[in-house]
Design a protein around this motif. Structure first.
Motif, PDB file in Angstrom:
ATOM      1  N   LEU A  37       0.823  -1.204   0.000  1.00 36.60           N
ATOM      2  CA  LEU A  37       0.000   0.000   0.000  1.00 36.60           C
ATOM      3  C   LEU A  37       0.859   1.258   0.000  1.00 36.60           C
ATOM      4  O   LEU A  37       0.535   2.247  -0.682  1.00 36.60           O
ATOM      5  CB  LEU A  37      -0.937   0.002   1.212  1.00 36.60           C
ATOM      6  CG  LEU A  37      -2.037  -1.066   1.216  1.00 36.60           C
ATOM      7  CD1 LEU A  37      -2.755  -1.072   2.566  1.00 36.60           C
ATOM      8  CD2 LEU A  37      -3.035  -0.849   0.092  1.00 36.60           C
ATOM      9  N   ASN A  38       1.945   1.233   0.740  1.00 32.23           N
ATOM     10  CA  ASN A  38       2.834   2.404   0.780  1.00 32.23           C
ATOM     11  C   ASN A  38       3.492   2.647  -0.569  1.00 32.23           C
ATOM     12  O   ASN A  38       3.711   3.806  -0.961  1.00 32.23           O
ATOM     13  CB  ASN A  38       3.889   2.216   1.863  1.00 32.23           C
ATOM     14  CG  ASN A  38       3.307   2.360   3.263  1.00 32.23           C
ATOM     15  OD1 ASN A  38       2.237   2.941   3.455  1.00 32.23           O
ATOM     16  ND2 ASN A  38       4.017   1.827   4.264  1.00 32.23           N
ATOM     17  N   ALA A  39       3.809   1.576  -1.298  1.00 35.19           N
ATOM     18  CA  ALA A  39       4.410   1.740  -2.621  1.00 35.19           C
ATOM     19  C   ALA A  39       3.429   2.413  -3.574  1.00 35.19           C
ATOM     20  O   ALA A  39       3.814   3.279  -4.380  1.00 35.19           O
ATOM     21  CB  ALA A  39       4.832   0.377  -3.168  1.00 35.19           C
ATOM     22  N   ILE A  40       2.165   2.042  -3.478  1.00 37.65           N
ATOM     23  CA  ILE A  40       1.145   2.677  -4.318  1.00 37.65           C
ATOM     24  C   ILE A  40       0.981   4.146  -3.933  1.00 37.65           C
ATOM     25  O   ILE A  40       0.925   5.037  -4.799  1.00 37.65           O
ATOM     26  CB  ILE A  40      -0.200   1.927  -4.190  1.00 37.65           C
ATOM     27  CG1 ILE A  40      -0.084   0.518  -4.778  1.00 37.65           C
ATOM     28  CG2 ILE A  40      -1.315   2.711  -4.877  1.00 37.65           C
ATOM     29  CD1 ILE A  40      -1.302  -0.352  -4.526  1.00 37.65           C
ATOM     30  N   LYS A  41       0.926   4.403  -2.635  1.00 34.25           N
ATOM     31  CA  LYS A  41       0.719   5.770  -2.170  1.00 34.25           C
ATOM     32  C   LYS A  41       1.871   6.682  -2.578  1.00 34.25           C
ATOM     33  O   LYS A  41       1.663   7.864  -2.875  1.00 34.25           O
ATOM     34  CB  LYS A  41       0.575   5.771  -0.650  1.00 34.25           C
ATOM     35  CG  LYS A  41       0.159   7.113  -0.061  1.00 34.25           C
ATOM     36  CD  LYS A  41       0.033   7.045   1.453  1.00 34.25           C
ATOM     37  CE  LYS A  41      -1.049   6.091   1.881  1.00 34.25           C
ATOM     38  NZ  LYS A  41      -1.253   6.118   3.358  1.00 34.25           N
ATOM     39  N   ALA A  42       3.083   6.126  -2.637  1.00 33.37           N
ATOM     40  CA  ALA A  42       4.253   6.937  -2.978  1.00 33.37           C
ATOM     41  C   ALA A  42       4.216   7.398  -4.433  1.00 33.37           C
ATOM     42  O   ALA A  42       4.673   8.506  -4.746  1.00 33.37           O
ATOM     43  CB  ALA A  42       5.530   6.144  -2.702  1.00 33.37           C
TER      44      ALA A  42
END
Length: 222
Positions: free
Chosen positions: A107-112
């Motif tokens: 999820l953090n990779a997508i948000k970044a």
């Protein structure tokens, strides 16, 4: 002598009249030829296909703990729809281990970098002709108040093709609210016509999915 002359002229007259009657054509009693009315269907092709416009629904879902799959199974009993299941390309990963450590990482990779395809986890290839559908129902679990990462991948690929279509959102979660999932859906389907309300079924309510879905279909006037 005069009397013979009269007889002679009378006989000649009889032969003349008989000859005229014989040569005069009789009036034929023929049926009138029907002229097709203007605008008639004489040129229509009876074998031409009659294909009325059909309104079709697609259900797209991802299920990690099988709760969403149970919900979709019940939904399919209540409406007629095509179904596509989204599955991660990498099998056997435990997204929930260590308090969803791997899921959080995805999820953090997508948000970044939400606009890059490389930010989204790989999923099995799916081929969907979105032009066939008027409504798309998406069903997904919630991970840390966001849409599960593998399902975000599907919407990243197909969301732009859902422009102008009715979008229904179904979310399964243990307890958290679903507003974050709806935000993700609207980001990934920027021009979809989202129907209200959304359907939120908590894990503890899965056994009551039948009645919850029935009410939701009424609420969205399906």
């Amino acid at each position: 002598m005069k009397r013979y002359i009269i007889y002679f002229f009378a006989i000649c007259m009889m032969f003349t009249l008989a000859s005229c009657d014989k040569d005069e054509p009789a009036s034929p009693n023929q049926p009138e030829t029907e002229t097709p009315e203007e605008g008639g269907n004489e040129n229509e092709n009876p074998d031409a296909p009659n294909t009325p416009s059909e309104h079709k629904t697609l259900i797209a879902y991802y299920s990690y703990t099988n709760n969403v799959e149970r919900i979709v199974t019940e939904l399919r009993l209540q409406i007629e729809a095509d179904v596509v299941e989204i599955e991660p390309a990498q099998k056997g990963l435990d997204y929930a281990a260590n308090n969803y450590a791997l899921g959080t990482q995805l999820l953090n990779a997508i948000k970044a970098n939400p606009n890059s395809a490389s930010s989204y986890p790989a999923i099995d290839n799916v081929e969907v002709d979105m032009t066939k559908y008027d409504m798309i129902i998406i069903a997904t679990p919630l991970w840390w108040s966001q849409m599960a990462a593998p399902f975000q991948t599907f919407l990243f690929q197909y969301g732009p093709q859902m422009e102008g279509k009715s979008i229904g959102v179904i979310v399964s979660s243990a307890s958290s609210g679903i507003s974050g999932v709806v935000v993700d859906a609207k980001r990934l389907i920027p021009k979809g016509n989202f129907v209200e309300p959304n359907l939120w079924i908590r894990s503890s309510q899965t056994t009551s999915a039948k009645s919850l879905i029935e009410q939701w279909l009424k609420d969205i006037e399906y």
